[in-house]
Design an enzyme around this catalytic site. Structure first.
Site, PDB file in Angstrom:
ATOM      1  N   LYS A  40       0.726  -1.325   0.020  1.00 54.73           N
ATOM      2  CA  LYS A  40       0.097  -0.056  -0.068  1.00 54.73           C
ATOM      3  C   LYS A  40       0.783   1.333   0.019  1.00 54.73           C
ATOM      4  O   LYS A  40       2.191   1.278   0.245  1.00 54.73           O
ATOM      5  CB  LYS A  40      -0.830   0.069   1.238  1.00 54.73           C
ATOM      6  CG  LYS A  40      -0.217  -0.122   2.643  1.00 54.73           C
ATOM      7  CD  LYS A  40      -1.233  -0.244   3.623  1.00 54.73           C
ATOM      8  CE  LYS A  40      -0.437  -0.251   5.102  1.00 54.73           C
ATOM      9  NZ  LYS A  40      -1.220  -0.812   6.194  1.00 54.73           N
ATOM     10  N   TYR A 263      14.773  31.562   5.189  1.00 52.29           N
ATOM     11  CA  TYR A 263      13.561  32.331   5.655  1.00 52.29           C
ATOM     12  C   TYR A 263      13.475  32.424   6.997  1.00 52.29           C
ATOM     13  O   TYR A 263      14.058  31.760   7.812  1.00 52.29           O
ATOM     14  CB  TYR A 263      12.290  31.414   5.127  1.00 52.29           C
ATOM     15  CG  TYR A 263      11.933  31.242   3.870  1.00 52.29           C
ATOM     16  CD1 TYR A 263      11.509  32.692   3.259  1.00 52.29           C
ATOM     17  CD2 TYR A 263      11.891  30.101   3.074  1.00 52.29           C
ATOM     18  CE1 TYR A 263      11.163  32.616   1.939  1.00 52.29           C
ATOM     19  CE2 TYR A 263      11.418  30.068   1.608  1.00 52.29           C
ATOM     20  CZ  TYR A 263      11.157  31.316   1.356  1.00 52.29           C
ATOM     21  OH  TYR A 263      10.670  31.358  -0.106  1.00 52.29           O
TER      22      TYR A 263
END
Ligand SMILES: *Cc1c(COP(=O)(O)O)cnc(C)c1O
Length: 366
Positions: A40, A263
């Site tokens: 999965k 940042y």
């Protein structure tokens, strides 16, 4: 998302390691146990089609979480049995029948809807799910399980399996595990019509409770070489980590004391130092909380400094390296290594999540 193949950030997947892990786990559990490879979520980020194909001779069947994941394997030409572990609503059933996908039925409400729709379930293979204490999906009593099996058979389905899932198989404390196990054993032994396949073991259960395998196992994280418990329990035998994550330095510069990086200008250099930039960021699944963690350059740990941006991150280097120098984010680099579990632990999460978050932007190389 399109894979960024013209950028030097790649995840290398060692398919042989995955095969070896499967073989070693099979040696550890009773012979004759049916093996489902859980692929999965794109095989936990490793690539569902490639992993499934590489395991064709080693496993009996596959587990996925939803219909689309099952169809991806069928479209790639995989004809082996595929079991969907999640709930597929009756309205989506036709495709599953057309492509011979085995489904999980987990409630009497589901049966009721299928009855109202007057569905013909002939040739549909079904596993019923017992909620023995996980509290997610599944019926919670013998009466419900009996009714579910009888009802599905009346509609023509082949109820071939019954299964449950443990909540704490990866923990040292065995109390909850034992409660779930007794509940499930008792229920299964009293079923009016017991399905051929009975399974309860994920990786943790197969590794640490190999005596409680019924007649099939569902192996996920361990086939990718990772410890399901993180650092809590020791592995009974070594596994090989299949995925490594690499990038290269695309920019190197010297900054001076007082210069800031990234940042928010959260990093301020205390002295002059070398800074390298890597083309990987949180859009690749290398999340912002990796600030302060490290990567490997020529066998040396280098700190991630400043904030992780969407597409880039910055590291402090001991010296100026040439552009194109390899940087390892997960895996071995000379004498040192960073494991996915190290990353998870720094991030306060589990290795499963680190792998699943690696985005499609990162090409997988086999
Ligand atoms: C994901 C999943 C597994 C595999 O779990 P691992 O811990 O990765 O081995 C097994 N069973 C069910 C029901 C699952 O959802």
């Amino acid at each position: 998302m399109i894979s960024s193949i013209h950028r030097p950030t790649v995840a290398r997947v060692d398919l042989q390691a995955i095969k070896d892990n499967v073989v070693n786990i099979q040696k550890h559990i009773p012979t004759g146990t049916k093996t489902y490879a859980v692929v999965k979520a794109n095989a936990y980020g490793h690539g569902a089609v490639q992993v499934s194909k590489s395991l064709l001779d080693h496993v009996d069947a596959y587990c996925v979480s939803n219909l689309d994941e099952a169809l991806e394997l069928r479209q790639a030409g995989i004809n082996k049995e595929i079991l969907i572990l999640g709930v597929l609503l009756p309205s989506e059933l036709q495709l599953a029948m057309t492509y011979q996908i085995t489904i999980t039925v987990a409630s009497l409400d589901w049966l009721e809807i299928a009855r109202t729709m007057a569905l013909n379930l002939e040739k549909l293979k079904v596993h019923i799910k017992i909620d023995s204490g996980m509290g997610r999906i599944g019926v919670r009593s013998l009466e419900e399980a009996d009714q579910l099996i009888a009802g599905l058979q009346e509609m023509g389905a082949d109820v071939e399996g019954v299964f449950t899932h443990f909540a704490t198989a990866d923990e040292a404390d065995r109390v909850k595990f034992q409660q779930q196990l007794s509940f499930f054993k008792e229920l299964v032994s009293r079923l009016a019509d017991k399905p051929r396949l009975v399974h309860a073991s994920n990786s943790a259960t197969s590794l640490w409770h190999s005596d409680t395998v019924f007649n099939a196992v569902r192996l996920g994280i361990a086939i990718y070489g990772l410890n399901p418990s993180g650092f809590e329990l020791a592995l009974p035998f070594p596994l090989k980590e299949a995925l490594s994550l690499e990038s290269v330095l695309v920019h190197v510069k010297k900054i001076s004391a007082g210069n800031t990086v990234g940042y928010g200008a959260t990093y301020v250099a205390e002295q002059s130092e070398y800074v390298g930039t890597l083309p990987i960021g949180y859009a690749d699944g290398w999340t912002r909380d990796m600030q302060g963690f490290s990567v490997l350059v020529e066998g040396q740990f280098c700190d991630v400094i400043g904030r992780v941006s969407m597409d880039q991150l910055t590291i402090r280097l001991p010296k100026a390296y040439p552009l194109g120098t390899k940087v390892t984010l997960i895996g071995k680099n000379q004498q040192e290594a960073i494991s996915t579990t190290d990353v998870a632990s720094y991030r306060n999460t589990i290795n499963y999540e680190v792998l699943c978050l690696l985005s499609d932007r990162i090409p997988r190389l086999y």
